[in-house]
Design a protein around this motif. Structure first.
Motif, short mmCIF file in Angstrom:
data_model
loop_
_atom_site.label_atom_id
_atom_site.label_comp_id
_atom_site.label_asym_id
_atom_site.label_seq_id
_atom_site.Cartn_x
_atom_site.Cartn_y
_atom_site.Cartn_z
N ARG A 153 0.83 -1.21 0.00
CA ARG A 153 0.00 0.00 0.00
C ARG A 153 0.86 1.26 0.00
O ARG A 153 0.51 2.29 -0.55
CB ARG A 153 -0.93 -0.02 1.23
CG ARG A 153 -1.97 1.07 1.22
CD ARG A 153 -2.99 0.97 2.36
NE ARG A 153 -2.36 0.78 3.66
CZ ARG A 153 -2.48 -0.32 4.41
NH1 ARG A 153 -3.19 -1.34 4.00
NH2 ARG A 153 -1.88 -0.40 5.58
N ASN A 154 2.03 1.19 0.62
CA ASN A 154 2.92 2.35 0.73
C ASN A 154 4.15 2.22 -0.17
O ASN A 154 5.20 2.78 0.12
CB ASN A 154 3.37 2.51 2.20
CG ASN A 154 2.20 2.80 3.11
OD1 ASN A 154 1.38 3.65 2.80
ND2 ASN A 154 2.11 2.08 4.21
N VAL A 160 10.51 6.46 -2.54
CA VAL A 160 11.05 7.79 -2.25
C VAL A 160 12.07 7.70 -1.13
O VAL A 160 13.19 8.24 -1.23
CB VAL A 160 9.92 8.79 -1.92
CG1 VAL A 160 10.48 10.10 -1.38
CG2 VAL A 160 9.04 9.03 -3.12
N VAL A 161 11.71 7.02 -0.04
CA VAL A 161 12.62 6.89 1.11
C VAL A 161 13.90 6.17 0.68
O VAL A 161 15.01 6.59 1.00
CB VAL A 161 11.93 6.16 2.28
CG1 VAL A 161 12.93 5.76 3.36
CG2 VAL A 161 10.83 7.03 2.86
N GLY A 162 13.74 5.09 -0.08
CA GLY A 162 14.90 4.34 -0.56
C GLY A 162 15.77 5.20 -1.47
O GLY A 162 17.01 5.16 -1.39
N GLY A 163 15.16 5.98 -2.35
CA GLY A 163 15.90 6.87 -3.24
C GLY A 163 16.69 7.91 -2.48
O GLY A 163 17.85 8.19 -2.79
N VAL A 164 16.07 8.51 -1.47
CA VAL A 164 16.74 9.52 -0.64
C VAL A 164 17.93 8.89 0.09
O VAL A 164 19.01 9.47 0.15
CB VAL A 164 15.75 10.19 0.34
CG1 VAL A 164 16.48 11.01 1.39
CG2 VAL A 164 14.74 11.03 -0.43
#
Length: 178
Positions: A153-154, A160-164
């Motif tokens: 679901r997220n 995004v968190v992994g990319g950052v």
């Protein structure tokens, strides 16, 4: 069978129900000494007090013996179970939901649950530990499924968190090499 099927299982439907040892039962007129001797011999923490037809009238636990007999200075040989038993007890039917009783026992803080048939005759005694061990695999399955659903679901957020995080590590490496 899904996790929700397991979570709505009747007490009598559990495979362990048929293999549970017979409950230790006595009549109200039995002495505490008789009951304690039987409890000690079989390694039980309680006896179920029944009528002649097997209907439950109460329970006597080790705690009842300690509080109402030992602490009161009474004689186990002359004191009857009727004098020390807990009369107001919860009793489950074989057809009741397993998880409902686990919640009730936890919320009301009691550890032993006599299980009766449709006529009110004692069939088994489940402990809180029994319920937890019987439902533990189902609860683990449900937790795994909830985690999987939450991640799916997220998914965008995790990207995004992994990319950052990846960018931050790359920047530390690049800046550190300068």
């Amino acid at each position: 069978m899904t996790a929700s099927d397991h979570m709505r299982m009747q007490i009598r439907d559990r495979p362990e129900y048929a293999s549970k040892p017979a409950p230790l039962t006595f009549r109200e007129s039995a002495s505490v000494a008789e009951a304690v001797a039987a409890m000690s011999d079989r390694g039980y923490g309680s006896v179920v007090v029944t009528e002649e037809d097997g209907t439950v009238t109460g329970v006597v636990t080790e705690r009842d013996v300690m509080r109402r007999l030992v602490n009161a200075g009474r004689d186990a040989a002359t004191t009857t179970l009727a004098e020390v038993m807990t009369r107001e007890i919860r009793v489950a039917r074989e057809t009741d939901d397993l998880l409902d009783w686990l919640r009730i026992m936890s919320n009301e803080r009691f550890r032993r649950l006599p299980v009766v048939d449709e006529a009110g005759r004692i069939k088994a005694v489940f402990t809180q530990g029994d319920f937890v061990s019987y439902t533990w695999p189902d609860l683990m399955y449900q937790a795994k499924e909830l985690t999987r659903a939450s991640f799916a679901r997220n998914y965008a957020l995790w990207l995004v968190v992994g990319g950052v995080m990846l960018y931050s590590v790359a920047m530390v490496i690049v800046v550190g090499s300068l």
